[in-house]
Scaffold this active site. Structure first.
Site, PDB file in Angstrom:
ATOM      1  CB  CYS A 100      13.365 -14.557  20.351  1.00 16.62           C
ATOM      2  SG  CYS A 100      12.458 -13.548  19.181  1.00 16.62           S
TER       3      CYS A 100
ATOM      4  CG  HIS B  94      11.147 -12.787  24.040  1.00 19.03           C
ATOM      5  ND1 HIS B  94      12.502 -12.771  24.230  1.00 19.03           N
ATOM      6  CD2 HIS B  94      10.923 -12.202  22.842  1.00 19.03           C
ATOM      7  CE1 HIS B  94      13.090 -12.190  23.192  1.00 19.03           C
ATOM      8  NE2 HIS B  94      12.153 -11.835  22.329  1.00 19.03           N
TER       9      HIS B  94
ATOM     10  CD  GLU C 252      12.700 -13.944  27.666  1.00 15.94           C
ATOM     11  OE1 GLU C 252      12.306 -15.033  27.195  1.00 15.94           O
ATOM     12  OE2 GLU C 252      13.199 -13.029  26.960  1.00 15.94           O
TER      13      GLU C 252
HETATM   14  N1  GLN Z   1      16.240 -10.146  15.483  1.00 21.40           N
HETATM   15  C1  GLN Z   1      15.301 -11.233  15.434  1.00 21.40           C
HETATM   16  C2  GLN Z   1      13.987 -10.814  14.792  1.00 21.40           C
HETATM   17  O1  GLN Z   1      13.689  -9.665  14.671  1.00 21.40           O
HETATM   18  C3  GLN Z   1      15.055 -11.807  16.803  1.00 21.40           C
HETATM   19  C4  GLN Z   1      14.414 -10.829  17.740  1.00 21.40           C
HETATM   20  C5  GLN Z   1      14.479 -11.272  19.173  1.00 21.40           C
HETATM   21  O2  GLN Z   1      15.269 -12.144  19.533  1.00 21.40           O
HETATM   22  N2  GLN Z   1      13.682 -10.674  20.016  1.00 21.40           N
HETATM   23  O3  GLN Z   1      13.225 -11.662  14.388  1.00 21.40           O
END
Ligand code: GLN
Length: 550
Positions: free
Chosen positions: A382, A508, A510
């Site tokens: 992410c 994500h 994970e």
């Molecule tokens: N801050 C980034 C976004 O909003 C990544 C978010 C995250 O890693 N969950 O896109």
């Protein structure tokens, strides 16, 4: 008839209530029962989505986009069922519903009170779990008995047994039995107090699980049995384990699943236990022959629970390759000044996990550069993928002020930005992309070969996106956009084919890793890290330490 098991905790927080509940879930599932789990959290936030991960730990995301308590991650990993937003309820969400109903006039002019209106709402949420087709619903109550906020929940579960019938409900209470060194004894007083507190609210536990650093002796069990009014075989000793994945086996030996089944009338002969698949996981946990060092470079590394699912996913992949994964938690802000190239190069693999906000961003970008140039396996999750893209733009494409508009709008190269910004829409909204989204992977890409398919679904939680305007530029310079949303608009995966492992995902992954089914991206990282580790000293594990998997 669905059976309900309520798990409460006393004496202290962080006793491992979530793991105990999850382990029970695994045991019941291993008896061929269909199990679901949910968590009732007494705090006032409507959901954990806005809570600081540095304080509260990670926000676990469900397929349907629920932002939930990290214990749901344990539940999913242990019972291997996908949960949903309704699997986590907080006081905040209960009250907002009750107040909305009051405003709509649903209470027909009645005085709205904690009993019965709030408790009815809590019971409705519990009952809803019972409509999902499970044989057993395990309900964990967050916090500890004695907390002010927990009172309506204890009252609701007390009433629940009346509503659902005695034989359909089991109360499991988790307490601490401390060992006091000066007297050389384990003490039962905190357990007695905590059970007294619970009984004062009308709930008599059926099972008491005692957490301790040493096993509870039979005579101590008899004492707890007498004082707390439960059968001796319902006093379960839950000692600290070298790995969380050992807990179901230990609790089974202690008879936890037997006493729970007996309490709710589940016939043990009809449901014999088969723990063979879980045992093979545990065996793998304890038969690692070598070690790999994985650095996690993030913002909340002083609170590793902020990245709980990432850490578990790394471990799962380690189990699969027979490697013990040693995690190094590295604060992004300290890269590269205090944590420099030498320290990062000594790692076998690096993860830059998800995150929000500007702190530590430059350190993460420096990390990605060191990983790319030093051929250190790197997985960007992410924010970690966005970082990879920014770094590549700055140092390979030569867009020296490349940035995400999350951190500044003063950039000539917004390689990561809001979708609305990319489309020149003025209303920027602020909505998150949450929950499961499908992606199509490019044939022949690293990610397609890892997943073994070209159609995948992963969970998301972010606002910013790869700016598709730069896609061709990146691809021409060797960073392949190897996966995108089915309409091709959103870049979901990037990779650098000319690198041992340099993969990023906007999702994500994970959250979908399981102890016996490691996630393909983590497996890819750990395999690459394992290869890098070969030849490094000390790579092979001293056999005398085998068994200490965590
Ligand atoms: N801050 C980034 C976004 O909003 C990544 C978010 C995250 O890693 N969950 O896109």
């Amino acid at each position: 008839m669905t059976k309900f098991v309520f798990v409460t905790g006393g004496v202290s927080s962080s006793l491992g209530k979530g793991l105990t509940a999850s382990s029970l879930g695994r045991l019941l599932k291993s008896r061929g029962l269909k199990v679901t789990m949910c968590k009732l959290d007494p705090y006032l936030n409507v959901d954990p989505g806005t809570m600081n991960p540095g304080e509260h730990g990670e926000v676990f995301v469900t397929d349907d986009g629920g932002e939930t308590d990290l214990d749901l991650g344990h539940y999913e990993r242990f019972i291997d069922e996908s949960l949903s937003k309704i699997s986590n309820t907080t006081t905040g969400s209960i009250y907002s519903n009750v107040i909305a109903k009051e405003r709509r006039g649903d209470y027909l002019g009645k005085t709205v009170q904690v009993i019965p209106h709030v408790t009815d709402e809590i019971k409705d949420r519990i009952r809803r779990q019972g409509t999902l087709g499970a044989d057993v619903v395990i309900v964990e109550i967050g916090g500890t008995v004695g907390d002010i906020e927990i009172v309506p929940f204890i009252e609701a579960i007390r009433q629940f047994r009346r509503d659902a019938g005695r034989d359909n409900v089991c109360y499991v209470h988790l307490t601490l039995v401390p060992y006091l060194a000066p007297s050389g004894e384990q003490k039962t007083k905190p357990t007695q107090h905590s059970v007294t507190e619970l009984r004062g609210r009308g709930v008599q536990p059926d099972v008491i699980v005692c957490r301790s650093d040493q096993p509870i002796s039979d005579s101590l069990k008899r004492k707890i049995s007498l004082l707390c009014d439960v059968p001796v075989n319902a006093v379960i000793s839950a000692v600290d384990e070298p790995s969380i994945y050992d807990i179901p086996i230990t609790l089974h030996h202690e008879g936890l699943d037997t006493i729970v089944c007996n309490t709710v009338g589940i016939d043990l002969d009809d449901h014999p236990i088969d723990l063979s698949s879980w045992r093979s996981v545990v065996e793998r946990v304890h038969t690692t022959t070598r070690s790999v060092r994985i650095g996690i470079v993030g913002k909340y590394v002083t609170m590793p629970d902020a990245y709980l699912s990432v850490a578990e996913a790394v471990r799962h992949a380690g189990f699969a390759v027979g490697a013990r994964t040693e995690l190094e938690w590295l604060e992004a802000e300290r890269v590269p000044t205090e944590i420099g190239t030498d320290r990062l190069s000594a790692l076998d693999g690096i993860i830059v996990p998800g995150g929000f906000g500007e702190r530590g961003i430059e350190g993460m970008i420096a990390t990605a550069r060191i990983a790319r140039e030093g051929e250190i396996p790197y997985l960007g999750i992410c924010l970690g993928m966005q970082i990879q893209v920014i770094e590549y733009a700055r140092h390979v494409l030569g867009l020296s002020d490349a940035q995400s508009t999350e951190f500044t709008h003063a950039t000539s190269a917004p390689v990561i930005s809001l979708l609305a910004e990319q489309m020149d829409v003025t209303d920027l909204g602020g909505t998150m992309r949450l929950g499961a989204w499908p992606a199509m992977l490019a044939e022949g890409s690293v990610v397609a070969s890892l997943y073994g398919t070209t159609v995948v679904s992963e969970r998301h939680r972010h606002r910013y996106e790869f700016n598709a305007r730069y896609r061709e530029q990146f691809e021409a310079a060797g960073l392949r956009c190897s996966g995108a949303s089915p309409d091709g608009r959103l870049v979901e995966f990037v990779e650098m084919p000319a690198h041992p492992f340099f993969v990023g995902t906007q999702a994500h992954p994970e959250f979908k890793s399981r102890p016996d089914r490691p996630h393909p991206l983590f497996l890819g990282l750990i395999k690459a890290a394992d290869q890098r580790a070969e030849g490094r000293e000390p790579h092979l594990i001293d056999p005398s330490t085998v068994g200490l998997a965590r």
